[in-house]
Write a protein that holds these residues in place. Structure first.
Motif, PDB file in Angstrom:
ATOM      1  N   ALA A  47     -22.132   8.934  -8.636  1.00 38.04           N
ATOM      2  CA  ALA A  47     -22.730  10.096  -9.288  1.00 38.04           C
ATOM      3  C   ALA A  47     -22.127  10.366 -10.660  1.00 38.04           C
ATOM      4  O   ALA A  47     -22.526  11.320 -11.338  1.00 38.04           O
ATOM      5  N   GLY A  48     -21.162   9.535 -11.076  1.00 38.59           N
ATOM      6  CA  GLY A  48     -20.593   9.673 -12.406  1.00 38.59           C
ATOM      7  C   GLY A  48     -19.334  10.503 -12.470  1.00 38.59           C
ATOM      8  O   GLY A  48     -18.810  10.757 -13.563  1.00 38.59           O
ATOM      9  N   PHE A  49     -18.814  10.931 -11.329  1.00 36.10           N
ATOM     10  CA  PHE A  49     -17.572  11.702 -11.346  1.00 36.10           C
ATOM     11  C   PHE A  49     -16.451  10.775 -11.790  1.00 36.10           C
ATOM     12  O   PHE A  49     -16.325   9.649 -11.291  1.00 36.10           O
ATOM     13  N   PRO A  50     -15.613  11.205 -12.718  1.00 31.05           N
ATOM     14  CA  PRO A  50     -14.664  10.280 -13.353  1.00 31.05           C
ATOM     15  C   PRO A  50     -13.525   9.789 -12.467  1.00 31.05           C
ATOM     16  O   PRO A  50     -12.880   8.788 -12.783  1.00 31.05           O
ATOM     17  N   GLU A  51     -13.262  10.440 -11.340  1.00 26.18           N
ATOM     18  CA  GLU A  51     -12.149  10.025 -10.485  1.00 26.18           C
ATOM     19  C   GLU A  51     -12.461  10.401  -9.037  1.00 26.18           C
ATOM     20  O   GLU A  51     -13.346  11.215  -8.770  1.00 26.18           O
ATOM     21  N   ASP A  52     -11.714   9.777  -8.134  1.00 26.64           N
ATOM     22  CA  ASP A  52     -11.906  10.122  -6.729  1.00 26.64           C
ATOM     23  C   ASP A  52     -11.494  11.570  -6.491  1.00 26.64           C
ATOM     24  O   ASP A  52     -10.453  12.018  -7.014  1.00 26.64           O
ATOM     25  N   PRO A  53     -12.274  12.332  -5.733  1.00 25.55           N
ATOM     26  CA  PRO A  53     -11.880  13.712  -5.432  1.00 25.55           C
ATOM     27  C   PRO A  53     -10.547  13.733  -4.702  1.00 25.55           C
ATOM     28  O   PRO A  53     -10.248  12.848  -3.890  1.00 25.55           O
ATOM     29  N   ALA A  54      -9.734  14.723  -4.988  1.00 24.71           N
ATOM     30  CA  ALA A  54      -8.421  14.835  -4.355  1.00 24.71           C
ATOM     31  C   ALA A  54      -8.564  15.245  -2.897  1.00 24.71           C
ATOM     32  O   ALA A  54      -9.432  16.046  -2.541  1.00 24.71           O
ATOM     33  N   LEU A  55      -7.734  14.661  -2.066  1.00 27.94           N
ATOM     34  CA  LEU A  55      -7.698  15.077  -0.665  1.00 27.94           C
ATOM     35  C   LEU A  55      -7.133  16.489  -0.562  1.00 27.94           C
ATOM     36  O   LEU A  55      -6.339  16.918  -1.409  1.00 27.94           O
ATOM     37  N   PRO A  56      -7.515  17.241   0.481  1.00 30.48           N
ATOM     38  CA  PRO A  56      -6.872  18.543   0.714  1.00 30.48           C
ATOM     39  C   PRO A  56      -5.368  18.372   0.854  1.00 30.48           C
ATOM     40  O   PRO A  56      -4.879  17.313   1.283  1.00 30.48           O
ATOM     41  N   GLU A  57      -4.633  19.397   0.510  1.00 26.09           N
ATOM     42  CA  GLU A  57      -3.171  19.298   0.443  1.00 26.09           C
ATOM     43  C   GLU A  57      -2.562  18.824   1.763  1.00 26.09           C
ATOM     44  O   GLU A  57      -1.631  18.001   1.760  1.00 26.09           O
ATOM     45  N   HIS A  58      -3.092  19.294   2.897  1.00 26.34           N
ATOM     46  CA  HIS A  58      -2.490  18.942   4.181  1.00 26.34           C
ATOM     47  C   HIS A  58      -2.778  17.496   4.579  1.00 26.34           C
ATOM     48  O   HIS A  58      -2.212  16.989   5.558  1.00 26.34           O
ATOM     49  N   MET A  59      -3.637  16.812   3.793  1.00 27.75           N
ATOM     50  CA  MET A  59      -3.943  15.401   4.069  1.00 27.75           C
ATOM     51  C   MET A  59      -3.542  14.509   2.906  1.00 27.75           C
ATOM     52  O   MET A  59      -3.947  13.361   2.843  1.00 27.75           O
ATOM     53  N   ALA A  60      -2.743  15.004   2.007  1.00 26.62           N
ATOM     54  CA  ALA A  60      -2.446  14.276   0.776  1.00 26.62           C
ATOM     55  C   ALA A  60      -1.806  12.919   1.017  1.00 26.62           C
ATOM     56  O   ALA A  60      -1.975  11.989   0.216  1.00 26.62           O
ATOM     57  N   ASP A  61      -1.083  12.758   2.117  1.00 24.99           N
ATOM     58  CA  ASP A  61      -0.403  11.487   2.400  1.00 24.99           C
ATOM     59  C   ASP A  61      -1.222  10.599   3.342  1.00 24.99           C
ATOM     60  O   ASP A  61      -0.694   9.627   3.892  1.00 24.99           O
ATOM     61  N   LEU A  62      -2.501  10.874   3.516  1.00 23.91           N
ATOM     62  CA  LEU A  62      -3.306  10.179   4.522  1.00 23.91           C
ATOM     63  C   LEU A  62      -3.286   8.663   4.336  1.00 23.91           C
ATOM     64  O   LEU A  62      -3.143   7.913   5.293  1.00 23.91           O
ATOM     65  N   PHE A  63      -3.395   8.203   3.104  1.00 21.58           N
ATOM     66  CA  PHE A  63      -3.490   6.765   2.858  1.00 21.58           C
ATOM     67  C   PHE A  63      -2.143   6.059   2.964  1.00 21.58           C
ATOM     68  O   PHE A  63      -2.075   4.840   2.865  1.00 21.58           O
ATOM     69  N   GLU A  64      -1.083   6.819   3.154  1.00 24.18           N
ATOM     70  CA  GLU A  64       0.239   6.234   3.364  1.00 24.18           C
ATOM     71  C   GLU A  64       0.550   6.063   4.850  1.00 24.18           C
ATOM     72  O   GLU A  64       1.544   5.435   5.221  1.00 24.18           O
ATOM     73  N   ARG A  65      -0.286   6.614   5.710  1.00 22.16           N
ATOM     74  CA  ARG A  65      -0.030   6.547   7.152  1.00 22.16           C
ATOM     75  C   ARG A  65      -0.524   5.222   7.732  1.00 22.16           C
ATOM     76  O   ARG A  65      -1.469   4.627   7.241  1.00 22.16           O
ATOM     77  N   ASP A  66       0.144   4.805   8.806  1.00 18.81           N
ATOM     78  CA  ASP A  66      -0.279   3.592   9.512  1.00 18.81           C
ATOM     79  C   ASP A  66      -1.525   3.881  10.334  1.00 18.81           C
ATOM     80  O   ASP A  66      -1.693   4.971  10.890  1.00 18.81           O
ATOM     81  N   GLU A  67      -2.400   2.868  10.420  1.00 22.62           N
ATOM     82  CA  GLU A  67      -3.603   2.975  11.242  1.00 22.62           C
ATOM     83  C   GLU A  67      -3.441   2.159  12.519  1.00 22.62           C
ATOM     84  O   GLU A  67      -2.813   1.099  12.508  1.00 22.62           O
ATOM     85  N   THR A  68      -4.041   2.668  13.591  1.00 25.00           N
ATOM     86  CA  THR A  68      -4.018   1.948  14.859  1.00 25.00           C
ATOM     87  C   THR A  68      -5.392   2.020  15.501  1.00 25.00           C
ATOM     88  O   THR A  68      -5.900   3.112  15.765  1.00 25.00           O
ATOM     89  N   PHE A  69      -6.015   0.873  15.716  1.00 26.47           N
ATOM     90  CA  PHE A  69      -7.271   0.830  16.461  1.00 26.47           C
ATOM     91  C   PHE A  69      -7.452  -0.566  17.036  1.00 26.47           C
ATOM     92  O   PHE A  69      -6.876  -1.538  16.558  1.00 26.47           O
ATOM     93  N   THR A  70      -8.263  -0.637  18.088  1.00 27.99           N
ATOM     94  CA  THR A  70      -8.525  -1.892  18.775  1.00 27.99           C
ATOM     95  C   THR A  70      -9.988  -2.249  18.618  1.00 27.99           C
ATOM     96  O   THR A  70     -10.865  -1.439  18.959  1.00 27.99           O
TER      97      THR A  70
END
Length: 311
Positions: free
Chosen positions: A269-292
């Motif tokens: 849509a032309g937004f210049p950057e990815d929208p910021a995550l809410p503060e309580h989820m700011a470290d989401l992409f640093e967390r380990d994922e687990t799924f089967t």
């Protein structure tokens, strides 16, 4: 703890990193994420089949759903409509609602609010290009077509569980007729009779947005107001503007997600950057994922659940 939480995902459907990580980064021994090789309909069919035959579970266990298969979730969603109506002049004044929908749960809650006496003048079914609900209301064409991945993945659904609940009301609880209609749906195509279709159209309108229209709505709304929409809410807003029958009746679009969940749509849509995550989820992409990852096979999924529920 006797409870075990098992979430079934659909890895080959376009699901945002944020959505997936929200479900797969919870660290607990009694939480298991199954990534099923398939799409949303495959996952939902697996859940329904599992509810129908729970013999694979120990005697002291049973399944509970947290999506709109569970009636409690719809009960909670009914509150949205009363809350909005009371702030816009209700119950003395009627209000209309546009609802982005794929599984028909949230908008069915609006239908129930209407049945409870809330003066709702219009309910708009807002869909993406997986438009089976729109085709059903507009053209009486409830035929299953190949599922298309979209920028609004929560609406990438062809078999809407809660639509059966609406059919039950449209046909005055005639179980024999509903069984026939559901069999038609499973065979690939279903049509309403003239009376049921007319009853549905008294309250429901419908609209379809493809990805290009969705991106345009995100862009235009941001340029005009500074408000950044997620793609699902953008579809709801486009449907509200296209289908609003009575300008004198307030139209509410239900906002259904945070734009940070859908950076692909926002960037397109032309937004210049990815929208910021809410503060309580700011470290989401640093967390380990687990799924089967499991095959779309009921026996294999039941085996996995049975093995892990006994641990």
């Amino acid at each position: 703890c006797k409870n075990i939480d098992i979430f079934i995902l659909h890895p080959h459907q376009r699901v945002s990193d944020v959505q997936r990580r929200q479900m797969t980064t919870v660290e607990a021994k009694n939480i298991h994420n199954i990534a099923l090789q398939g799409n949303f309909d495959d996952c939902q069919n697996m859940v329904k089949a599992s509810f129908s035959d729970q013999s694979f579970l120990p005697d002291d266990r049973q399944l509970v759903a947290v999506n709109s298969i569970n009636w409690a979730r719809i009960m909670a969603q009914i509150v949205y409509y009363f809350w909005a109506s009371l702030r816009l002049g209700g119950p003395e004044k009627a209000v209309s609602f546009s609802v982005p929908t794929g599984n028909f749960g949230d908008i069915f809650a609006g239908y129930l609010a209407h049945k409870m006496g809330l003066p709702i003048k219009q309910l708009v079914i807002a869909t993406n290009q997986n438009d089976i609900l729109h085709r059903c209301i507009s053209d009486n064409d409830h035929s299953i077509r190949p599922l298309k991945q979209s920028l609004a993945p929560s609406m990438d659904i062809m078999i809407s569980s809660n639509f059966e609940r609406l059919l039950w009301n449209l046909y005055d609880g005639d179980g024999r007729v509903i069984s026939g209609l559901m069999a038609d749906i499973k065979s690939g195509s279903m049509q309403l009779n003239a009376e049921a279709l007319a009853r549905a159209r008294q309250l429901f309108s419908s609209y379809r947005c493809d990805d290009e229209m969705t991106v345009d709505m995100i862009d235009k709304t941001y340029q005009d107001t500074g408000y950044l929409l997620d793609p699902h809410t953008a579809i709801g807003l486009a449907a509200a503007r296209a289908c609003h029958r009575d300008p004198g009746t307030p139209m509410v679009t239900l906002a259904t997600a945070h734009p940070a969940k859908f950076p692909d749509a926002v960037r397109q849509a032309g937004f210049p950057e990815d929208p910021a995550l809410p503060e309580h989820m700011a470290d989401l992409f640093e967390r380990d994922e687990t799924f089967t990852v499991l095959e779309n096979d009921q026996i294999e999924v039941h085996r996995f659940i049975a093995e892990n529920i006994s641990i």
